[in-house]
Scaffold this active site. Structure first.
Site, PDB file in Angstrom:
ATOM      1  N   GLY A 195       0.879  -1.163   0.000  1.00  0.00           N
ATOM      2  CA  GLY A 195       0.000   0.000   0.000  1.00  0.00           C
ATOM      3  C   GLY A 195       0.912   1.207   0.000  1.00  0.00           C
ATOM      4  O   GLY A 195       1.986   1.163   0.625  1.00  0.00           O
ATOM      5  N   THR A 233       1.479   4.261   1.266  1.00  0.00           N
ATOM      6  CA  THR A 233       2.123   4.847   2.451  1.00  0.00           C
ATOM      7  C   THR A 233       2.798   3.790   3.320  1.00  0.00           C
ATOM      8  O   THR A 233       3.775   4.095   4.012  1.00  0.00           O
ATOM      9  CB  THR A 233       1.108   5.654   3.278  1.00  0.00           C
ATOM     10  OG1 THR A 233       0.009   4.807   3.630  1.00  0.00           O
ATOM     11  CG2 THR A 233       0.600   6.856   2.505  1.00  0.00           C
ATOM     12  N   TYR A 255      -5.257  -6.409  -3.442  1.00  0.00           N
ATOM     13  CA  TYR A 255      -5.034  -5.966  -4.819  1.00  0.00           C
ATOM     14  C   TYR A 255      -4.127  -6.955  -5.552  1.00  0.00           C
ATOM     15  O   TYR A 255      -3.318  -7.651  -4.935  1.00  0.00           O
ATOM     16  CB  TYR A 255      -4.450  -4.556  -4.888  1.00  0.00           C
ATOM     17  CG  TYR A 255      -3.022  -4.392  -4.403  1.00  0.00           C
ATOM     18  CD1 TYR A 255      -1.955  -4.384  -5.297  1.00  0.00           C
ATOM     19  CD2 TYR A 255      -2.740  -4.202  -3.053  1.00  0.00           C
ATOM     20  CE1 TYR A 255      -0.653  -4.206  -4.868  1.00  0.00           C
ATOM     21  CE2 TYR A 255      -1.440  -4.026  -2.608  1.00  0.00           C
ATOM     22  CZ  TYR A 255      -0.400  -4.029  -3.521  1.00  0.00           C
ATOM     23  OH  TYR A 255       0.891  -3.870  -3.078  1.00  0.00           O
ATOM     24  N   ASN A 300      -0.094  10.971  -5.001  1.00  0.00           N
ATOM     25  CA  ASN A 300      -0.417   9.686  -5.616  1.00  0.00           C
ATOM     26  C   ASN A 300      -1.914   9.619  -5.946  1.00  0.00           C
ATOM     27  O   ASN A 300      -2.747   9.377  -5.080  1.00  0.00           O
ATOM     28  CB  ASN A 300      -0.017   8.557  -4.660  1.00  0.00           C
ATOM     29  CG  ASN A 300       0.188   7.244  -5.380  1.00  0.00           C
ATOM     30  OD1 ASN A 300       0.022   7.155  -6.591  1.00  0.00           O
ATOM     31  ND2 ASN A 300       0.558   6.219  -4.633  1.00  0.00           N
ATOM     32  N   ARG A 352      -5.231   8.172  -8.005  1.00  0.00           N
ATOM     33  CA  ARG A 352      -5.883   7.090  -8.737  1.00  0.00           C
ATOM     34  C   ARG A 352      -7.332   7.500  -8.946  1.00  0.00           C
ATOM     35  O   ARG A 352      -8.109   7.585  -7.981  1.00  0.00           O
ATOM     36  CB  ARG A 352      -5.806   5.765  -7.961  1.00  0.00           C
ATOM     37  CG  ARG A 352      -4.384   5.286  -7.702  1.00  0.00           C
ATOM     38  CD  ARG A 352      -3.680   4.868  -8.980  1.00  0.00           C
ATOM     39  NE  ARG A 352      -2.325   4.379  -8.713  1.00  0.00           N
ATOM     40  CZ  ARG A 352      -1.239   5.143  -8.726  1.00  0.00           C
ATOM     41  NH1 ARG A 352      -1.345   6.437  -8.982  1.00  0.00           N
ATOM     42  NH2 ARG A 352      -0.045   4.620  -8.487  1.00  0.00           N
ATOM     43  N   ALA A 356       9.795  12.148 -18.119  1.00  0.00           N
ATOM     44  CA  ALA A 356      11.158  11.715 -18.389  1.00  0.00           C
ATOM     45  C   ALA A 356      11.871  11.516 -17.057  1.00  0.00           C
ATOM     46  O   ALA A 356      11.497  12.142 -16.058  1.00  0.00           O
ATOM     47  CB  ALA A 356      11.879  12.763 -19.234  1.00  0.00           C
ATOM     48  N   ALA A 383       7.671   2.635  -7.064  1.00  0.00           N
ATOM     49  CA  ALA A 383       8.760   3.534  -7.454  1.00  0.00           C
ATOM     50  C   ALA A 383       8.597   4.892  -6.777  1.00  0.00           C
ATOM     51  O   ALA A 383       9.548   5.449  -6.219  1.00  0.00           O
ATOM     52  CB  ALA A 383       8.792   3.690  -8.970  1.00  0.00           C
ATOM     53  N   GLY A 384       7.376   5.425  -6.817  1.00  0.00           N
ATOM     54  CA  GLY A 384       7.126   6.711  -6.178  1.00  0.00           C
ATOM     55  C   GLY A 384       7.157   6.635  -4.661  1.00  0.00           C
ATOM     56  O   GLY A 384       7.607   7.575  -3.994  1.00  0.00           O
ATOM     57  N   ASP A 385       6.683   5.525  -4.105  1.00  0.00           N
ATOM     58  CA  ASP A 385       6.665   5.362  -2.643  1.00  0.00           C
ATOM     59  C   ASP A 385       8.087   5.325  -2.084  1.00  0.00           C
ATOM     60  O   ASP A 385       8.380   5.913  -1.037  1.00  0.00           O
ATOM     61  CB  ASP A 385       5.935   4.074  -2.262  1.00  0.00           C
ATOM     62  CG  ASP A 385       4.591   3.937  -2.935  1.00  0.00           C
ATOM     63  OD1 ASP A 385       3.975   4.972  -3.251  1.00  0.00           O
ATOM     64  OD2 ASP A 385       4.150   2.794  -3.151  1.00  0.00           O
TER      65      ASP A 385
END
Length: 318
Positions: free
Chosen positions: A32, A34, A88, A168, A170, A228, A257-259
């Site tokens: 998840g 966070t 998920y 983030n 969605r 990019a 990747a972002g987390d």
């Protein structure tokens, strides 16, 4: 020691095991957005607690054991009898881009703002140095729940906590874009640091330039991750572009990747790194995470030099 609270939802994660595409085999873990950030923060040496609600089922028990093993504090996890965690499934293409399928409508975490102990949990935010949440966090609560949380963030700021908001986004988590835009405005106003991306913001603010997207964020410290490899970092009115180091291994799964970027950025700032160097740390860790399946990579795969030695700098501040 600096203490961080991460607020949100952890779900059961199913991802294709080796041969899964042919044989229908999946491995089970947890993740998840966070929670992923909390795990990576703990691995980077930050004292972090996770704030959420779980059920009283074996899967929830397993999650708590797993988080504790990673060094994530669980004292602020509420347990709700009869409830279950969400679930998920990750499907990835041959370039590692992921697609998620969720079953979370009745998950325990969605009730976090509606419990007898909610006020106590929200009041506890003022005891932390940093409070981290995402747009997904806000999307799982009702309008009243979001109002409670935003109010608690503002109170925590008055006590010295720094609020970090990750955009983030969605679309399926929101009733319509207008609601999402209004909530984003509230979250931006309540934050000291915003970690954004063009991928998140363009669906809400189509056709806007990078500069226009950054102008929507009022706080003095903001990061905009670009399509990019790289980002724009703004701190106290000065913007810099930061290029990401090339990923040398095959990209197999862009989940988290972002987390992980957020975790490395926060950890670097807490160590005293300038925002641009913190963004480089974020890109470094994210570049490793995408080379492994699932949200949480093996501990042995953590890069030893994620956080560079900071140059003389200012610590994150308002």
């Amino acid at each position: 020691m600096t203490r961080v609270a991460c607020i949100g939802e952890c779900m059961i994660e199913l991802k294709q095991a080796q041969g899964g595409s042919q044989a229908g085999l999946f491995s089970r873990g947890f993740g998840g957005d966070t929670l992923n950030t909390a795990v990576y923060l703990a691995r980077l040496g930050v004292e972090v607690d996770y704030i959420t609600a779980l059920g009283d089922d074996p899967m929830s028990d397993e999650m708590l054991v797993g988080w504790a093993a990673e060094g994530v504090g669980t004292t602020r996890v509420a347990r709700l009898p009869g409830k279950l965690p969400g679930l998920y499934l990750i499907q990835t293409d041959d370039k590692g881009e992921r697609r998620f399928f969720h079953w979370r409508e009745n998950s325990a975490a969605r009730s976090l703002m509606d419990m007898p102990e909610t006020d106590d949990i929200l009041d506890s935010l003022a005891a932390y140095d940093v409070v981290y949440l995402s747009a997904i966090t806000l999307s799982i609560y009702s309008a009243l729940g979001r109002t409670k949380l935003i109010g608690a963030l503002n109170r925590a700021r008055k006590h010295g906590a720094r609020i970090v908001f990750d955009t983030n986004f969605r679309a399926r988590g929101w009733p319509d874009p207008d609601v999402a835009r209004a909530v984003f405005d509230e979250a931006f106003a309540a934050s000291d640091i915003v970690l954004a991306s063009t991928e998140d913001l363009l669906p809400l603010y189509p056709y806007e330039s990078d500069e226009q997207l950054m102008e929507r964020i009022p706080c003095s410290e903001a990061v905009l991750k670009l399509l990019a490899p790289g980002s724009i970092v703004r701190f106290e009115g000065v913007s810099r572009e930061v290029r990401a180091e090339p990923v040398t291994l095959p990209v197999v799964d862009t989940t988290a990747a972002g987390d992980s970027f957020s975790a490395a950025y926060i950890a670097a700032r807490l160590e005293g790194a300038e925002p641009a160097e913190a963004a480089r740390a974020g890109h470094r860790l994210g570049g490793v995470v995408v080379c492994y399946p699932g949200a949480i990579i093996p501990r042995s795969a953590m890069p030893p030099n994620t956080l560079s030695d900071p140059a003389p700098s200012r610590k994150a501040s308002r």
